[in-house]
Design an enzyme around this catalytic site. Structure first.
Site, mmCIF file in Angstrom:
data_model
loop_
_atom_site.group_PDB
_atom_site.id
_atom_site.type_symbol
_atom_site.label_atom_id
_atom_site.label_comp_id
_atom_site.label_asym_id
_atom_site.label_seq_id
_atom_site.Cartn_x
_atom_site.Cartn_y
_atom_site.Cartn_z
ATOM 1 N N ALA A 44 -4.270 1.354 1.620
ATOM 2 C CA ALA A 44 -3.710 2.183 2.690
ATOM 3 C C ALA A 44 -2.179 2.184 2.639
ATOM 4 O O ALA A 44 -1.548 3.224 2.855
ATOM 5 C CB ALA A 44 -4.211 1.702 4.049
ATOM 6 N N ALA A 66 -1.166 4.489 -0.169
ATOM 7 C CA ALA A 66 -1.347 5.889 0.239
ATOM 8 C C ALA A 66 -0.277 6.318 1.236
ATOM 9 O O ALA A 66 0.315 7.401 1.119
ATOM 10 C CB ALA A 66 -2.737 6.079 0.840
ATOM 11 N N GLU A 67 0.000 5.478 2.221
ATOM 12 C CA GLU A 67 1.017 5.794 3.240
ATOM 13 C C GLU A 67 2.394 5.915 2.600
ATOM 14 O O GLU A 67 3.174 6.797 2.936
ATOM 15 C CB GLU A 67 1.028 4.722 4.316
ATOM 16 C CG GLU A 67 2.103 4.902 5.363
ATOM 17 C CD GLU A 67 1.638 5.627 6.613
ATOM 18 O OE1 GLU A 67 2.516 6.164 7.313
ATOM 19 O OE2 GLU A 67 0.438 5.661 6.880
ATOM 20 N N SER A 68 2.692 5.028 1.660
ATOM 21 C CA SER A 68 3.991 5.071 0.987
ATOM 22 C C SER A 68 4.157 6.375 0.212
ATOM 23 O O SER A 68 5.200 7.031 0.297
ATOM 24 C CB SER A 68 4.138 3.876 0.043
ATOM 25 O OG SER A 68 4.092 2.664 0.763
ATOM 26 N N SER A 93 4.306 9.439 2.796
ATOM 27 C CA SER A 93 5.526 9.433 3.602
ATOM 28 C C SER A 93 6.745 9.845 2.787
ATOM 29 O O SER A 93 7.582 10.625 3.254
ATOM 30 C CB SER A 93 5.750 8.050 4.214
ATOM 31 O OG SER A 93 4.738 7.746 5.132
#
Length: 152
Positions: A69, A72-74, A77
């Site tokens: 996660a 994926a968020e990195s 974003s």
């Protein structure tokens, strides 16, 4: 002698190679840096990064779902920030991830592909694969794009 303030917001308006170098350097002291995430490609439409499994496992010594996660968020974003452009910020507002298989060693690669690049939101599909190219996780992240952040 005067020193110039640090350059912010960073890679906006620079060639992708410079953006990648800036992202990796700026991220050294962030969660992404602590987890060993390294960016290899970064444009608003497509981003690629790798992350070691070692150090990012849960008690069974398998890649932690939270680590996937974070990857994926990195990716999403940073893509949203590149899309937003100078004078704007982007923040994650929704993230979901489906974990398909366990990984115990090696490196995983995340590829984020833009699904929607709008004025106020940006959405990415992120596919995380192991070294054999097998899908480990599929995630979707949506970021909100805001105007220039005001200092308080």
């Amino acid at each position: 002698m005067t020193t110039a303030p640090p350059r912010t917001p960073g890679p906006l308006g620079t060639p992708p190679e410079d953006a990648v170098a800036w992202i990796n350097d700026a991220g050294k002291d962030t969660l992404a840096g602590l987890m060993g995430i390294t960016f290899h490609e970064a444009t608003p439409q497509r981003l690629v990064a790798t992350m070691p499994v070692a150090g990012n496992t849960q008690l069974y010594r398998m890649l932690h779902g939270g680590a996937s996660a974070v990857l994926a968020e990195s990716l999403g974003s940073i893509g949203a920030v590149l899309h937003a452009g100078e004078g704007h910020i982007a923040v994650g507002v929704d993230l979901n991830a489906t974990h398909h298989r366990a990984v115990r060693t090696g490196t995983v690669t995340g590829v984020a592909t833009a699904l929607h690049l709008g004025r106020t939101t940006a959405t990415y599909e992120v596919v995380i694969s192991d070294e054999a190219g097998r899908r480990v996780c599929t995630a979707r992240i949506t970021c909100a794009v805001h105007g220039r952040r005001r200092d308080r």
